[in-house]
Write a protein that holds these residues in place. Structure first.
Motif, PDB file in Angstrom:
ATOM      1  N   MET A   1       0.852  -1.167   0.000  1.00  0.00           N
ATOM      2  CA  MET A   1       0.000   0.000   0.000  1.00  0.00           C
ATOM      3  C   MET A   1       0.901   1.234   0.000  1.00  0.00           C
ATOM      4  N   ARG A   2       0.617   2.158  -0.873  1.00  0.00           N
ATOM      5  CA  ARG A   2       1.359   3.416  -0.927  1.00  0.00           C
ATOM      6  C   ARG A   2       0.440   4.537  -0.452  1.00  0.00           C
ATOM      7  N   ASN A   3       0.957   5.371   0.445  1.00  0.00           N
ATOM      8  CA  ASN A   3       0.196   6.486   1.002  1.00  0.00           C
ATOM      9  C   ASN A   3       0.792   7.803   0.533  1.00  0.00           C
ATOM     10  N   TYR A   4      -0.079   8.696   0.084  1.00  0.00           N
ATOM     11  CA  TYR A   4       0.323  10.036  -0.336  1.00  0.00           C
ATOM     12  C   TYR A   4      -0.398  11.057   0.536  1.00  0.00           C
ATOM     13  N   ARG A   5       0.322  12.080   0.950  1.00  0.00           N
ATOM     14  CA  ARG A   5      -0.285  13.250   1.591  1.00  0.00           C
ATOM     15  C   ARG A   5      -0.002  14.432   0.683  1.00  0.00           C
ATOM     16  N   PHE A   6      -1.039  14.936   0.047  1.00  0.00           N
ATOM     17  CA  PHE A   6      -0.906  16.083  -0.836  1.00  0.00           C
ATOM     18  C   PHE A   6      -1.239  17.341  -0.046  1.00  0.00           C
ATOM     19  N   LEU A   7      -0.279  18.229   0.068  1.00  0.00           N
ATOM     20  CA  LEU A   7      -0.481  19.511   0.723  1.00  0.00           C
ATOM     21  C   LEU A   7      -1.046  20.458  -0.332  1.00  0.00           C
ATOM     22  N   ILE A   8      -2.290  20.846  -0.178  1.00  0.00           N
ATOM     23  CA  ILE A   8      -3.021  21.579  -1.208  1.00  0.00           C
ATOM     24  C   ILE A   8      -2.679  23.068  -1.155  1.00  0.00           C
ATOM     25  N   ASN A   9      -2.542  23.666  -2.362  1.00  0.00           N
ATOM     26  CA  ASN A   9      -2.314  25.109  -2.455  1.00  0.00           C
ATOM     27  C   ASN A   9      -3.435  25.860  -1.759  1.00  0.00           C
ATOM     28  N   ASP A  10      -3.111  27.011  -1.200  1.00  0.00           N
ATOM     29  CA  ASP A  10      -4.068  27.768  -0.393  1.00  0.00           C
ATOM     30  C   ASP A  10      -5.295  28.239  -1.166  1.00  0.00           C
ATOM     31  N   GLN A  47      -4.618   6.556  -0.550  1.00  0.00           N
ATOM     32  CA  GLN A  47      -4.015   5.230  -0.393  1.00  0.00           C
ATOM     33  C   GLN A  47      -4.248   4.442  -1.673  1.00  0.00           C
ATOM     34  N   ILE A  48      -3.147   3.914  -2.226  1.00  0.00           N
ATOM     35  CA  ILE A  48      -3.208   3.150  -3.467  1.00  0.00           C
ATOM     36  C   ILE A  48      -2.418   1.862  -3.271  1.00  0.00           C
ATOM     37  N   TYR A  49      -2.956   0.764  -3.783  1.00  0.00           N
ATOM     38  CA  TYR A  49      -2.189  -0.472  -3.769  1.00  0.00           C
ATOM     39  C   TYR A  49      -0.996  -0.324  -4.711  1.00  0.00           C
ATOM     40  N   GLU A  50       0.169  -0.729  -4.256  1.00  0.00           N
ATOM     41  CA  GLU A  50       1.390  -0.550  -5.031  1.00  0.00           C
ATOM     42  C   GLU A  50       1.356  -1.254  -6.376  1.00  0.00           C
ATOM     43  N   SER A  51       0.575  -2.292  -6.485  1.00  0.00           N
ATOM     44  CA  SER A  51       0.506  -3.032  -7.740  1.00  0.00           C
ATOM     45  C   SER A  51      -0.303  -2.298  -8.813  1.00  0.00           C
ATOM     46  N   ASN A  52      -0.975  -1.223  -8.447  1.00  0.00           N
ATOM     47  CA  ASN A  52      -1.827  -0.499  -9.389  1.00  0.00           C
ATOM     48  C   ASN A  52      -1.109   0.763  -9.880  1.00  0.00           C
ATOM     49  N   GLY A  53      -0.154   0.574 -10.776  1.00  0.00           N
ATOM     50  CA  GLY A  53       0.620   1.684 -11.310  1.00  0.00           C
ATOM     51  C   GLY A  53      -0.209   2.677 -12.101  1.00  0.00           C
TER      52      GLY A  53
END
Length: 73
Positions: A1-10, A47-53
């Motif tokens: 599982m790959r986790n991303y935290r996107f810090l959004i522009n103001d 959250q994305i499964y690593e196998s799903n490129g």
């Protein structure tokens, strides 16, 4: 599982971006991606499964213009 935290522009709101991303992923039939917005920190968590490129590429492309930083976990 790959986790991303996107810090959004103001100038954008995390909740709105998260909803738009859900629609984009639904159109592309990526059902195994979890999305959560954290409004008080203006972040979108994905959250994305690593196998799903293909899903990873779609998320990264979509978020390209909305974020000011990414934290990958």
């Amino acid at each position: 599982m790959r986790n991303y935290r996107f810090l959004i522009n103001d100038q954008f709101q995390a909740n709105s971006i998260a909803e738009d991303l859900r629609v984009q992923l639904d159109i592309n039939r990526f059902n195994d991606v979890n999305i959560l917005s954290v409004d008080n920190r203006n972040e979108v968590l994905v959250q994305i499964y690593e196998s799903n490129g293909a899903a990873q590429e779609t998320v990264e492309s979509f978020m390209q213009d909305y974020h000011k930083g990414i934290v990958m976990e």
